[in-house]
Design a protein around this motif. Structure first.
Motif, PDB file in Angstrom:
ATOM      1  N   GLU A 187       0.833  -1.192   0.000  1.00  0.00           N
ATOM      2  CA  GLU A 187       0.000   0.000   0.000  1.00  0.00           C
ATOM      3  C   GLU A 187       0.873   1.250   0.000  1.00  0.00           C
ATOM      4  OE1 GLU A 187      -2.995  -0.261   3.071  1.00  0.00           O
ATOM      5  OE2 GLU A 187      -3.307  -2.389   2.655  1.00  0.00           O
ATOM      6  N   VAL A 188       0.324   2.304  -0.547  1.00  0.00           N
ATOM      7  CA  VAL A 188       0.972   3.621  -0.501  1.00  0.00           C
ATOM      8  C   VAL A 188       0.084   4.500   0.371  1.00  0.00           C
ATOM      9  CG1 VAL A 188       1.733   5.626  -1.814  1.00  0.00           C
ATOM     10  CG2 VAL A 188       2.016   3.334  -2.780  1.00  0.00           C
ATOM     11  N   GLU A 189       0.686   5.073   1.415  1.00  0.00           N
ATOM     12  CA  GLU A 189      -0.061   5.912   2.354  1.00  0.00           C
ATOM     13  C   GLU A 189       0.686   7.214   2.599  1.00  0.00           C
ATOM     14  OE1 GLU A 189      -0.804   3.910   6.052  1.00  0.00           O
ATOM     15  OE2 GLU A 189      -1.907   2.277   5.099  1.00  0.00           O
ATOM     16  N   LYS A 190      -0.080   8.271   2.789  1.00  0.00           N
ATOM     17  CA  LYS A 190       0.505   9.544   3.204  1.00  0.00           C
ATOM     18  C   LYS A 190       0.423   9.584   4.730  1.00  0.00           C
ATOM     19  CE  LYS A 190       0.428  13.475   0.973  1.00  0.00           C
ATOM     20  NZ  LYS A 190      -0.025  14.702   0.318  1.00  0.00           N
ATOM     21  N   ARG A 250       4.793  12.624   4.586  1.00  0.00           N
ATOM     22  CA  ARG A 250       5.576  11.800   3.689  1.00  0.00           C
ATOM     23  C   ARG A 250       4.704  10.696   3.116  1.00  0.00           C
ATOM     24  NH1 ARG A 250      10.671   8.008   5.150  1.00  0.00           N
ATOM     25  NH2 ARG A 250      11.226   7.573   3.001  1.00  0.00           N
ATOM     26  N   GLU A 251       4.950  10.336   1.869  1.00  0.00           N
ATOM     27  CA  GLU A 251       4.262   9.215   1.253  1.00  0.00           C
ATOM     28  C   GLU A 251       5.142   7.975   1.432  1.00  0.00           C
ATOM     29  OE1 GLU A 251       3.427   8.657  -3.186  1.00  0.00           O
ATOM     30  OE2 GLU A 251       1.602   9.633  -2.418  1.00  0.00           O
ATOM     31  N   LEU A 252       4.537   6.897   1.963  1.00  0.00           N
ATOM     32  CA  LEU A 252       5.276   5.669   2.232  1.00  0.00           C
ATOM     33  C   LEU A 252       4.723   4.506   1.428  1.00  0.00           C
ATOM     34  CD1 LEU A 252       5.508   5.667   6.147  1.00  0.00           C
ATOM     35  CD2 LEU A 252       7.296   6.295   4.521  1.00  0.00           C
ATOM     36  N   GLU A 253       5.614   3.636   0.988  1.00  0.00           N
ATOM     37  CA  GLU A 253       5.234   2.344   0.425  1.00  0.00           C
ATOM     38  C   GLU A 253       5.357   1.354   1.575  1.00  0.00           C
ATOM     39  OE1 GLU A 253       8.287   2.202  -2.456  1.00  0.00           O
ATOM     40  OE2 GLU A 253       7.165   3.361  -3.920  1.00  0.00           O
ATOM     41  N   ILE A 254       4.242   0.709   1.950  1.00  0.00           N
ATOM     42  CA  ILE A 254       4.213  -0.142   3.135  1.00  0.00           C
ATOM     43  C   ILE A 254       3.754  -1.545   2.758  1.00  0.00           C
ATOM     44  CG2 ILE A 254       3.214  -0.481   5.431  1.00  0.00           C
ATOM     45  CD1 ILE A 254       2.558   2.547   5.413  1.00  0.00           C
ATOM     46  N   ILE A 255       4.525  -2.529   3.179  1.00  0.00           N
ATOM     47  CA  ILE A 255       4.092  -3.912   3.043  1.00  0.00           C
ATOM     48  C   ILE A 255       3.311  -4.241   4.308  1.00  0.00           C
ATOM     49  CG2 ILE A 255       4.823  -6.322   2.895  1.00  0.00           C
ATOM     50  CD1 ILE A 255       7.352  -5.245   1.414  1.00  0.00           C
ATOM     51  N   LYS A 256       2.006  -4.462   4.171  1.00  0.00           N
ATOM     52  CA  LYS A 256       1.146  -4.797   5.311  1.00  0.00           C
ATOM     53  C   LYS A 256       1.084  -6.319   5.421  1.00  0.00           C
ATOM     54  CE  LYS A 256      -0.848  -0.567   6.098  1.00  0.00           C
ATOM     55  NZ  LYS A 256      -2.020   0.104   6.541  1.00  0.00           N
ATOM     56  N   GLY A 265      11.308  -0.632   8.447  1.00  0.00           N
ATOM     57  CA  GLY A 265      11.390   0.442   7.457  1.00  0.00           C
ATOM     58  C   GLY A 265      10.475   0.218   6.266  1.00  0.00           C
ATOM     59  N   ILE A 266      10.055  -1.045   6.061  1.00  0.00           N
ATOM     60  CA  ILE A 266       9.213  -1.322   4.897  1.00  0.00           C
ATOM     61  C   ILE A 266       7.949  -2.117   5.211  1.00  0.00           C
ATOM     62  CG2 ILE A 266      11.112  -1.200   3.241  1.00  0.00           C
ATOM     63  CD1 ILE A 266      10.997  -4.318   3.174  1.00  0.00           C
ATOM     64  N   THR A 267       7.883  -2.740   6.398  1.00  0.00           N
ATOM     65  CA  THR A 267       6.723  -3.571   6.698  1.00  0.00           C
ATOM     66  C   THR A 267       6.299  -3.449   8.161  1.00  0.00           C
ATOM     67  OG1 THR A 267       5.831  -5.835   6.658  1.00  0.00           O
ATOM     68  CG2 THR A 267       8.172  -5.608   7.115  1.00  0.00           C
ATOM     69  N   ASN A 268       4.999  -3.685   8.392  1.00  0.00           N
ATOM     70  CA  ASN A 268       4.484  -3.684   9.764  1.00  0.00           C
ATOM     71  C   ASN A 268       4.507  -5.084  10.373  1.00  0.00           C
ATOM     72  OD1 ASN A 268       2.405  -4.907   8.314  1.00  0.00           O
ATOM     73  ND2 ASN A 268       0.773  -3.828   9.389  1.00  0.00           N
ATOM     74  N   GLU A 269       5.131  -6.050   9.695  1.00  0.00           N
ATOM     75  CA  GLU A 269       5.174  -7.427  10.188  1.00  0.00           C
ATOM     76  C   GLU A 269       5.770  -7.487  11.593  1.00  0.00           C
ATOM     77  OE1 GLU A 269       7.174 -11.789   9.245  1.00  0.00           O
ATOM     78  OE2 GLU A 269       7.763 -10.070   8.046  1.00  0.00           O
ATOM     79  N   GLU A 270       5.040  -8.145  12.488  1.00  0.00           N
ATOM     80  CA  GLU A 270       5.555  -8.436  13.819  1.00  0.00           C
ATOM     81  C   GLU A 270       5.778  -9.933  13.884  1.00  0.00           C
ATOM     82  OE1 GLU A 270       4.618  -7.682  18.549  1.00  0.00           O
ATOM     83  OE2 GLU A 270       3.046  -7.305  17.087  1.00  0.00           O
ATOM     84  N   MET A 271       7.003 -10.325  14.232  1.00  0.00           N
ATOM     85  CA  MET A 271       7.351 -11.731  14.325  1.00  0.00           C
ATOM     86  C   MET A 271       7.392 -12.129  15.792  1.00  0.00           C
ATOM     87  SD  MET A 271      10.544 -13.767  12.612  1.00  0.00           S
ATOM     88  CE  MET A 271       9.761 -13.861  10.997  1.00  0.00           C
ATOM     89  N   HIS A 272       6.769 -13.258  16.108  1.00  0.00           N
ATOM     90  CA  HIS A 272       6.690 -13.769  17.479  1.00  0.00           C
ATOM     91  C   HIS A 272       7.586 -14.994  17.575  1.00  0.00           C
ATOM     92  CE1 HIS A 272       3.157 -11.218  18.327  1.00  0.00           C
ATOM     93  NE2 HIS A 272       2.985 -11.353  17.031  1.00  0.00           N
TER      94      HIS A 272
END
Length: 167
Positions: free
Chosen positions: A12-15, A24-30, A104-111
């Motif tokens: 996704e691209v989000e401001k 800032r506009e970000l490219e985010i891997i959700k 820096g590129i993803t919101n992934e949380e690893m457990h």
């Protein structure tokens, strides 16, 4: 704005407005998140997997891990991946920490889970997974990290975690 929606993640691209007011506009891997499992045998041995990773074009040593599937919690993911990838079920499965592998590129949380009381039931890897389980003494795993034979971040974190617990 959603650019891509895949099975494991979306792009996704989000401001966003930063804490200092800068926009800032970000490219985010959700990503739904993931579970990684450190399988412990006795007091001083772990199970790693030697896995072919086509993205980097080579085999690397890792701990079992996988993405959370729709409707799944991280404990279910950990149990599923442990059995699929190395063929074990755990009597004890404890979440020991969580972290962001690449914030820096993803919101992934690893457990990260510690699996004890292992019982072999047979591996069921996905057809696209080329995996070989390998039993390694913890001290040997530390040496593999130092020699750069282990280069996977989650695995390095897990090995240092268990080595610290032993001291």
């Amino acid at each position: 704005m959603k650019i891509y929606n895949g099975r494991k993640f979306s792009l996704e691209v989000e401001k966003v407005t930063l804490p200092n007011g800068f926009e800032r506009e970000l490219e985010i891997i959700k990503h739904r998140g993931s579970a990684a499992i450190l399988p412990l045998i006795g007091e001083d041995e772990i199970i790693l997997i030697k896995q072919y990773r086509p993205v980097i074009g080579k085999y690397i040593f890792e701990i079992p891990a996988g993405s959370v599937e729709d409707g799944e919690d991280v404990f279910t993911t950990a149990r599923r991946e442990l059995e699929e990838e190395i063929g074990y079920q755990a009597e004890e499965l404890d979440e020991v920490l969580s972290f962001y592998p690449s914030p820096g590129i993803t919101n992934e949380e690893m457990h990260l889970f510690l699996a004890k009381g292992l019982r072999y039931v047979g591996a069921k890897p996905e057809p696209y997974e080329i995996i070989e389980p390998v039993k390694v003494k913890i001290q040997d795993a530390l040496a593999m990290v130092e020699r750069r034979d282990i280069v996977d971040a989650k695995t390095i974190i897990a090995i240092y975690f268990i080595a610290r617990k032993q001291t």
